[in-house]
Motif scaffolding. Structure first.
Motif, PDB file in Angstrom:
ATOM      1  N   MET A   1       1.144  -1.175  -0.056  1.00 14.91           N
ATOM      2  CA  MET A   1      -0.145  -0.003   0.398  1.00 14.91           C
ATOM      3  C   MET A   1       1.198   1.226  -0.132  1.00 14.91           C
ATOM      4  O   MET A   1       1.834   1.344   0.532  1.00 14.91           O
ATOM      5  N   ASP A   2       0.917   2.556  -0.847  1.00 17.30           N
ATOM      6  CA  ASP A   2       1.514   3.122  -0.956  1.00 17.30           C
ATOM      7  C   ASP A   2       0.986   4.610  -0.869  1.00 17.30           C
ATOM      8  O   ASP A   2       0.340   5.131  -0.974  1.00 17.30           O
ATOM      9  N   ILE A   3       0.540   4.494   0.853  1.00 18.57           N
ATOM     10  CA  ILE A   3       0.263   5.777   1.503  1.00 18.57           C
ATOM     11  C   ILE A   3       1.249   6.996   1.029  1.00 18.57           C
ATOM     12  O   ILE A   3       2.188   7.254   1.637  1.00 18.57           O
ATOM     13  N   VAL A   4       0.168   7.935   0.875  1.00 18.12           N
ATOM     14  CA  VAL A   4       1.200   9.343   0.435  1.00 18.12           C
ATOM     15  C   VAL A   4       0.474  10.344   1.758  1.00 18.12           C
ATOM     16  O   VAL A   4      -0.114  10.557   2.435  1.00 18.12           O
ATOM     17  N   LYS A   9      -3.002  20.117   2.858  1.00 16.07           N
ATOM     18  CA  LYS A   9      -3.273  19.278   3.278  1.00 16.07           C
ATOM     19  C   LYS A   9      -4.345  18.995   4.900  1.00 16.07           C
ATOM     20  O   LYS A   9      -5.407  18.142   4.916  1.00 16.07           O
ATOM     21  N   SER A  10      -3.090  18.246   5.531  1.00 12.21           N
ATOM     22  CA  SER A  10      -2.983  17.785   6.639  1.00 12.21           C
ATOM     23  C   SER A  10      -3.977  16.501   6.319  1.00 12.21           C
ATOM     24  O   SER A  10      -4.998  16.479   7.287  1.00 12.21           O
ATOM     25  N   LYS A  11      -3.428  15.541   5.542  1.00 14.56           N
ATOM     26  CA  LYS A  11      -4.578  13.877   4.970  1.00 14.56           C
ATOM     27  C   LYS A  11      -2.765  13.297   5.341  1.00 14.56           C
ATOM     28  O   LYS A  11      -1.986  13.383   4.464  1.00 14.56           O
ATOM     29  N   PHE A  12      -3.483  11.888   5.199  1.00 11.68           N
ATOM     30  CA  PHE A  12      -2.183  10.830   4.451  1.00 11.68           C
ATOM     31  C   PHE A  12      -3.816  10.233   4.062  1.00 11.68           C
ATOM     32  O   PHE A  12      -4.788   9.548   4.277  1.00 11.68           O
ATOM     33  N   ARG A  13      -2.876  10.035   2.876  1.00  9.75           N
ATOM     34  CA  ARG A  13      -4.404   9.229   1.562  1.00  9.75           C
ATOM     35  C   ARG A  13      -4.062   7.524   1.184  1.00  9.75           C
ATOM     36  O   ARG A  13      -2.031   7.692   1.091  1.00  9.75           O
ATOM     37  N   VAL A  14      -4.106   7.157   0.209  1.00  5.21           N
ATOM     38  CA  VAL A  14      -3.919   5.927  -0.101  1.00  5.21           C
ATOM     39  C   VAL A  14      -5.016   5.214  -1.051  1.00  5.21           C
ATOM     40  O   VAL A  14      -6.291   5.216  -1.091  1.00  5.21           O
ATOM     41  N   GLU A  15      -4.583   5.298  -2.568  1.00  4.95           N
ATOM     42  CA  GLU A  15      -5.610   4.954  -4.091  1.00  4.95           C
ATOM     43  C   GLU A  15      -5.424   3.591  -3.593  1.00  4.95           C
ATOM     44  O   GLU A  15      -4.442   2.742  -4.164  1.00  4.95           O
ATOM     45  N   VAL A  16      -6.406   3.009  -3.844  1.00  5.72           N
ATOM     46  CA  VAL A  16      -6.594   1.358  -4.119  1.00  5.72           C
ATOM     47  C   VAL A  16      -7.888   1.119  -5.112  1.00  5.72           C
ATOM     48  O   VAL A  16      -8.849   1.368  -5.218  1.00  5.72           O
ATOM     49  N   ASP A  17      -7.453   0.240  -5.829  1.00  4.36           N
ATOM     50  CA  ASP A  17      -8.472  -0.121  -7.196  1.00  4.36           C
ATOM     51  C   ASP A  17      -9.267   1.540  -7.192  1.00  4.36           C
ATOM     52  O   ASP A  17     -10.526   1.282  -7.704  1.00  4.36           O
ATOM     53  N   GLY A  18      -9.277   2.712  -7.692  1.00  2.00           N
ATOM     54  CA  GLY A  18      -8.625   3.371  -8.523  1.00  2.00           C
ATOM     55  C   GLY A  18      -9.608   4.646  -7.415  1.00  2.00           C
ATOM     56  O   GLY A  18     -10.729   5.395  -7.558  1.00  2.00           O
ATOM     57  N   VAL A  19      -9.686   3.643  -5.873  1.00  5.02           N
ATOM     58  CA  VAL A  19     -10.525   4.727  -5.550  1.00  5.02           C
ATOM     59  C   VAL A  19      -9.728   5.559  -3.932  1.00  5.02           C
ATOM     60  O   VAL A  19      -8.944   4.446  -3.226  1.00  5.02           O
ATOM     61  N   THR A  20      -9.678   6.516  -3.366  1.00  3.66           N
ATOM     62  CA  THR A  20      -8.924   7.127  -2.357  1.00  3.66           C
ATOM     63  C   THR A  20      -9.701   6.905  -1.361  1.00  3.66           C
ATOM     64  O   THR A  20     -10.697   7.312  -1.038  1.00  3.66           O
ATOM     65  N   ALA A  21      -8.633   6.724   0.103  1.00  2.00           N
ATOM     66  CA  ALA A  21      -9.016   5.714   1.422  1.00  2.00           C
ATOM     67  C   ALA A  21      -8.207   7.884   2.195  1.00  2.00           C
ATOM     68  O   ALA A  21      -7.342   7.790   1.541  1.00  2.00           O
ATOM     69  N   TYR A  22      -8.408   8.258   3.223  1.00  2.00           N
ATOM     70  CA  TYR A  22      -8.000   8.878   3.808  1.00  2.00           C
ATOM     71  C   TYR A  22      -8.466   8.911   5.349  1.00  2.00           C
ATOM     72  O   TYR A  22      -8.954   8.990   5.665  1.00  2.00           O
ATOM     73  N   VAL A  23      -7.070  10.103   5.956  1.00  2.00           N
ATOM     74  CA  VAL A  23      -7.130  10.631   6.866  1.00  2.00           C
ATOM     75  C   VAL A  23      -6.818  11.528   6.911  1.00  2.00           C
ATOM     76  O   VAL A  23      -5.456  12.711   6.624  1.00  2.00           O
ATOM     77  N   ALA A  24      -7.858  12.734   8.275  1.00  3.26           N
ATOM     78  CA  ALA A  24      -7.018  14.228   8.100  1.00  3.26           C
ATOM     79  C   ALA A  24      -7.171  14.308   9.621  1.00  3.26           C
ATOM     80  O   ALA A  24      -7.488  13.502  10.452  1.00  3.26           O
ATOM     81  N   TYR A  25      -5.580  15.068   9.823  1.00  2.10           N
ATOM     82  CA  TYR A  25      -5.520  15.894  10.773  1.00  2.10           C
ATOM     83  C   TYR A  25      -5.529  17.454  11.251  1.00  2.10           C
ATOM     84  O   TYR A  25      -5.296  17.776  10.033  1.00  2.10           O
TER      85      TYR A  25
END
Length: 100
Positions: A1-4, A9-25
């Motif tokens: 998993m390539d977490i960016v 934007k104060s976020k950590f995000r990852v794209e999986v199967d063309g869909v983005t998930a994220y944590v905002a802090y």
């Protein structure tokens, strides 16, 4: 998993199967507070939320921030990982909630 980490934007995000998930802090008073953990349903159940929260709190510790959780998922994650010595945010709204 390539977490960016998107510091602007104060976020950590990852794209999986063309869909983005994220944590905002937020950062304040020496603490990193996870306010939202968002994993769309179509990519849920794969450990993505846990990986994002861990990456965010690892960043916090590496940079001298206290882990804090306002998002209910992050609250539970910290309870399961006491080695992070995190706390629940003052404005945590209870189970199933995130910050406004």
């Amino acid at each position: 998993m390539d977490i960016v980490h998107d510091k602007e934007k104060s976020k950590f995000r990852v794209e999986v199967d063309g869909v983005t998930a994220y944590v905002a802090y937020t950062l304040a008073d020496g603490a990193l507070d996870i306010r939202h953990t968002i994993v769309p349903e179509e990519i849920g159940g794969r450990g993505i939320a846990s990986a994002l929260v861990k990456a965010t709190y690892d960043y916090a510790l590496e940079n001298g921030y206290k882990p804090v959780a306002t998002c209910s998922y992050a609250v539970v994650w910290l309870q399961r990982h006491p080695e992070y010595k995190g706390t629940t945010g003052a404005d945590f709204g209870g189970e199933g909630s995130c910050a406004l």
